[in-house]
Design a protein around this motif. Structure first.
Motif, PDB file in Angstrom:
ATOM      1  N   GLY A   1      42.844  60.401   8.978  1.00 14.80           N
ATOM      2  CA  GLY A   1      42.564  58.942   9.042  1.00 14.80           C
ATOM      3  C   GLY A   1      42.842  58.332   8.148  1.00 14.80           C
ATOM      4  N   TYR A   2      43.706  58.797   6.793  1.00 10.56           N
ATOM      5  CA  TYR A   2      43.590  58.274   5.574  1.00 10.56           C
ATOM      6  C   TYR A   2      45.031  57.278   5.207  1.00 10.56           C
ATOM      7  CZ  TYR A   2      38.875  59.658   4.138  1.00 10.56           C
ATOM      8  OH  TYR A   2      37.350  59.552   3.621  1.00 10.56           O
ATOM      9  N   ILE A   3      45.950  57.959   6.077  1.00  8.33           N
ATOM     10  CA  ILE A   3      47.452  57.021   6.338  1.00  8.33           C
ATOM     11  C   ILE A   3      47.196  55.856   7.244  1.00  8.33           C
ATOM     12  CG2 ILE A   3      49.374  57.471   5.458  1.00  8.33           C
ATOM     13  CD1 ILE A   3      47.706  57.654   3.092  1.00  8.33           C
ATOM     14  N   PHE A   4      47.595  54.835   6.729  1.00  8.20           N
ATOM     15  CA  PHE A   4      48.249  53.980   7.657  1.00  8.20           C
ATOM     16  C   PHE A   4      49.242  53.391   7.485  1.00  8.20           C
ATOM     17  CE2 PHE A   4      43.454  54.297   7.939  1.00  8.20           C
ATOM     18  CZ  PHE A   4      43.477  53.728   9.295  1.00  8.20           C
ATOM     19  N   ARG A   5      50.110  52.898   8.400  1.00  7.26           N
ATOM     20  CA  ARG A   5      51.268  51.286   8.014  1.00  7.26           C
ATOM     21  C   ARG A   5      51.334  51.018   8.642  1.00  7.26           C
ATOM     22  NH1 ARG A   5      56.436  55.969   9.343  1.00  7.26           N
ATOM     23  NH2 ARG A   5      55.447  56.545  11.411  1.00  7.26           N
ATOM     24  N   THR A   6      51.984  49.093   8.011  1.00  4.29           N
ATOM     25  CA  THR A   6      52.361  47.891   8.841  1.00  4.29           C
ATOM     26  C   THR A   6      53.422  47.976   9.865  1.00  4.29           C
ATOM     27  OG1 THR A   6      52.297  46.613   6.866  1.00  4.29           O
ATOM     28  CG2 THR A   6      50.475  46.577   7.836  1.00  4.29           C
ATOM     29  N   ALA A   7      55.083  49.242   9.328  1.00  9.43           N
ATOM     30  CA  ALA A   7      55.609  49.048   9.335  1.00  9.43           C
ATOM     31  C   ALA A   7      56.380  50.029  10.795  1.00  9.43           C
ATOM     32  CB  ALA A   7      56.944  50.108   8.017  1.00  9.43           C
ATOM     33  N   PRO A   8      56.937  49.627  11.397  1.00 10.87           N
ATOM     34  CA  PRO A   8      56.797  50.815  12.873  1.00 10.87           C
ATOM     35  C   PRO A   8      57.549  52.006  11.385  1.00 10.87           C
ATOM     36  CG  PRO A   8      58.969  48.830  12.518  1.00 10.87           C
ATOM     37  CD  PRO A   8      57.845  48.432  11.159  1.00 10.87           C
ATOM     38  N   SER A   9      57.695  52.945  13.022  1.00  4.47           N
ATOM     39  CA  SER A   9      58.374  54.790  13.158  1.00  4.47           C
ATOM     40  C   SER A   9      60.045  54.488  13.236  1.00  4.47           C
ATOM     41  CB  SER A   9      57.898  54.950  13.935  1.00  4.47           C
ATOM     42  OG  SER A   9      58.854  56.418  13.696  1.00  4.47           O
TER      43      SER A   9
ATOM     44  N   ASP B   1      48.040  45.458  14.789  1.00  6.02           N
ATOM     45  CA  ASP B   1      47.197  46.004  15.451  1.00  6.02           C
ATOM     46  C   ASP B   1      47.395  47.874  15.863  1.00  6.02           C
ATOM     47  OD1 ASP B   1      45.393  47.462  18.172  1.00  6.02           O
ATOM     48  OD2 ASP B   1      46.544  46.236  19.463  1.00  6.02           O
ATOM     49  N   TYR B   2      46.314  48.105  15.015  1.00  9.66           N
ATOM     50  CA  TYR B   2      46.506  49.589  14.538  1.00  9.66           C
ATOM     51  C   TYR B   2      46.249  51.015  15.758  1.00  9.66           C
ATOM     52  CZ  TYR B   2      46.795  48.464   9.827  1.00  9.66           C
ATOM     53  OH  TYR B   2      47.544  48.045   8.523  1.00  9.66           O
ATOM     54  N   ASP B   3      47.167  51.507  16.029  1.00  9.44           N
ATOM     55  CA  ASP B   3      47.099  52.852  16.859  1.00  9.44           C
ATOM     56  C   ASP B   3      45.816  53.767  16.043  1.00  9.44           C
ATOM     57  OD1 ASP B   3      48.662  54.630  15.968  1.00  9.44           O
ATOM     58  OD2 ASP B   3      49.983  54.437  17.160  1.00  9.44           O
ATOM     59  N   ASP B   4      45.859  54.873  17.063  1.00  7.91           N
ATOM     60  CA  ASP B   4      45.167  55.906  17.071  1.00  7.91           C
ATOM     61  C   ASP B   4      45.814  56.350  15.404  1.00  7.91           C
ATOM     62  OD1 ASP B   4      42.783  55.693  17.985  1.00  7.91           O
ATOM     63  OD2 ASP B   4      43.360  57.261  19.745  1.00  7.91           O
ATOM     64  N   ASN B   5      46.624  56.623  15.435  1.00  3.17           N
ATOM     65  CA  ASN B   5      47.743  57.342  14.333  1.00  3.17           C
ATOM     66  C   ASN B   5      48.492  56.339  13.190  1.00  3.17           C
ATOM     67  OD1 ASN B   5      48.366  59.626  15.424  1.00  3.17           O
ATOM     68  ND2 ASN B   5      49.496  58.571  17.158  1.00  3.17           N
ATOM     69  N   GLY B   6      47.464  55.236  12.856  1.00  2.00           N
ATOM     70  CA  GLY B   6      47.668  54.352  12.311  1.00  2.00           C
ATOM     71  C   GLY B   6      48.804  54.146  12.091  1.00  2.00           C
ATOM     72  N   ASP B   7      49.851  53.728  12.632  1.00  2.00           N
ATOM     73  CA  ASP B   7      50.562  52.920  13.278  1.00  2.00           C
ATOM     74  C   ASP B   7      51.071  52.151  14.346  1.00  2.00           C
ATOM     75  OD1 ASP B   7      52.495  54.796  12.267  1.00  2.00           O
ATOM     76  OD2 ASP B   7      53.268  55.524  13.890  1.00  2.00           O
ATOM     77  N   MET B   8      51.702  50.316  14.459  1.00  2.00           N
ATOM     78  CA  MET B   8      51.584  49.850  15.124  1.00  2.00           C
ATOM     79  C   MET B   8      52.426  49.818  16.628  1.00  2.00           C
ATOM     80  SD  MET B   8      51.196  47.025  12.460  1.00  2.00           S
ATOM     81  CE  MET B   8      49.732  48.359  12.437  1.00  2.00           C
ATOM     82  N   LYS B   9      51.029  49.024  17.316  1.00  2.00           N
ATOM     83  CA  LYS B   9      51.274  49.003  19.032  1.00  2.00           C
ATOM     84  C   LYS B   9      52.245  48.630  19.568  1.00  2.00           C
ATOM     85  CE  LYS B   9      46.841  49.981  19.346  1.00  2.00           C
ATOM     86  NZ  LYS B   9      45.184  49.586  20.908  1.00  2.00           N
ATOM     87  N   ALA B  10      53.448  47.160  18.135  1.00  2.00           N
ATOM     88  CA  ALA B  10      53.778  46.323  18.801  1.00  2.00           C
ATOM     89  C   ALA B  10      54.610  45.719  17.475  1.00  2.00           C
ATOM     90  CB  ALA B  10      53.558  45.394  20.244  1.00  2.00           C
ATOM     91  N   VAL B  11      55.870  45.530  18.326  1.00  2.00           N
ATOM     92  CA  VAL B  11      56.512  45.592  16.350  1.00  2.00           C
ATOM     93  C   VAL B  11      57.596  45.204  17.594  1.00  2.00           C
ATOM     94  CG1 VAL B  11      55.881  47.318  15.401  1.00  2.00           C
ATOM     95  CG2 VAL B  11      58.066  47.741  16.074  1.00  2.00           C
ATOM     96  N   THR B  12      58.980  44.529  16.087  1.00  2.00           N
ATOM     97  CA  THR B  12      60.344  43.415  16.389  1.00  2.00           C
ATOM     98  C   THR B  12      60.868  44.073  15.458  1.00  2.00           C
ATOM     99  OG1 THR B  12      58.473  41.483  17.569  1.00  2.00           O
ATOM    100  CG2 THR B  12      60.865  41.573  17.323  1.00  2.00           C
TER     101      THR B  12
END
Length: 417
Positions: A149-157, A382-393
């Motif tokens: 749970g220590y790694i997040f990102r605001t960029a999309p995959s 809005d972070y999901d359980d993987n630390g990724d963004m739920k919605a992106v453009t």
């Protein structure tokens, strides 16, 4: 024109060293539990190396929340931030990350590139229980890190960007055959494969995928290999310093062959046309597009501070730093565990809305134990359980030498969970 796409379930499978951030205790919102507290965060960006031309503005986005809060005369909490340089190198990034960890920074905005981020996360952040929040590391591999749970990102995959690229190639460019050239690291390999899989699913044929190394003196032989079967579309995945040489070689040796070229976010550098000496009219790009509730407010703050408009991933960096600060405030202490345990709590729905316009009030509310919800500049954050963004453009863009930014957005594509 904006287009909406339901996000497929692809994410799981598919300053300089030593610069301190104007830290100072500056008199009071008062009345709360945060008076006199110090909030620490690090910034780990490529100030030099292949990504330096975009890394420096991303760094500026990352340091802006600290500067903004320290410059607010009504905010009494010290924001201590420090910038270290990865030089776009995994080993340099590891050394720089250790510098921040040893200095007691519990959360870090960065690194920028996936090739550096994955190494730094595995070797420094995760074992030392420090939160990493990258604004621009887009590799699908980040989703699957065993990170506690220590790694997040605001960029999309890039699992999403591969779909966008394939859609643009088939629908907008009209290509039925393609070849890819990709920088030989995690970012390039996985994005090339993501595009190829999606392009095939959309009815196209990928003739070949060609890897190249960063910052070589010539790319003519690699270009010749990629263009052997005369593809309708050449996809180029890389970074600006390498991209300049690659495109110089392309226009010198193959410029008249009529191939359309599609590039990715790593090559969205407005200065490339001037450095290459070509208008690059046959080049289209895709990139994450800032579209959050505070996009305009952030752009105004960034321009006021630096005298220029923000560029690629600058808003994502601001959002990463802002959530690290808010999570630290909510957690009550400068420890990675406290920051980790509050990243989703301060960003996801519920509580007082915090944006770039009222960041100081939001941090004070978090210090006081109130619920806050950060509404970002890059997205809703809005972070999901993987630390990724739920919605992106995503934006579809072209080089535009006559525009103020050097980049013109021609279309947008929205993904949501």
């Amino acid at each position: 024109m904006a287009r909406n796409i339901q996000r497929r379930d692809v994410l799981k499978g598919a300053g300089l060293a030593g610069m301190a951030g104007l830290a100072g205790c500056i008199g009071g919102l008062g009345g709360g539990g945060g008076g006199g507290r110090e909030i620490k965060y690090g910034v780990l960006m490529p100030v030099t190396g292949d990504l330096s031309s975009v890394g420096k503005p991303i760094r500026d986005g990352a340091t802006l929340p600290g500067k903004q809060l320290n410059g607010n005369s009504d905010f009494e909490t010290t924001i201590d931030f420090q910038v270290e340089d990865t030089a776009t190198s995994p080993q340099t990034g590891i050394n720089a990350a250790n510098t921040l960890v040893n200095a007691g920074y519990p959360g870090v905005c960065g690194p920028a590139s996936s090739g550096v981020n994955i190494q730094v996360s595995n070797q420094v952040f995760i074992p030392n229980e420090v939160v990493g929040c990258s604004p621009s590391s887009t590799s699908p591999s980040v989703t699957d890190l065993d990170d506690n749970g220590y790694i997040f990102r605001t960029a999309p995959s890039d699992a999403l960007q591969g779909q966008v690229m394939a859609q643009v190639g088939v629908e907008s460019i009209g290509a039925s055959t393609a070849a890819t050239m990709y920088v030989n690291n995690d970012y390039g390999q996985l994005l090339s494969q993501s595009f190829s899989d999606s392009f095939k699913n959309d009815g196209g044929t990928v003739q070949r995928q060609v890897a190249f190394e960063k910052e070589q003196s010539s790319y003519s032989s690699k270009l010749r290999q990629a263009l052997t079967d005369d593809p309708d579309l050449l996809v180029v995945i890389g970074y600006p310093a390498s991209g300049v040489q690659l495109f110089k070689d392309y226009y010198a040796d193959f410029g008249g062959n009529g191939t359309q070229i599609l590039v990715t976010d790593g090559l969205q550098d407005p200065s490339m046309q001037q450095k290459i000496g070509n208008p690059m009219e046959n080049v289209t790009g895709t990139a994450p597009q800032p579209s959050g509730p505070a996009a305009d407010a952030f752009a105004s703050l960034y321009n006021e501070e630096y005298g220029r408009d923000p560029g690629i991933f600058n808003a994502h960096a601001y959002d990463a730093s802002a959530t690290l600060i808010l999570a630290n405030a909510a957690g009550g202490e400068n420890t990675g565990q406290a920051v980790r345990d509050n990243m989703q709590a301060v960003a996801n729905p519920g509580g007082m809305e915090v944006t770039a316009n009222n960041l100081a009030e939001g941090v004070q509310a978090a210090l006081d134990g109130d619920d806050v919800q950060y509404a970002g500049a890059s997205s809703a954050v809005d972070y999901d359980d993987n630390g990724d963004m739920k919605a992106v453009t995503y934006s579809v863009w072209e080089f535009a030498p006559d525009s103020e930014s050097g980049i013109e957005v021609t279309d947008t594509i929205n993904f949501s969970a």
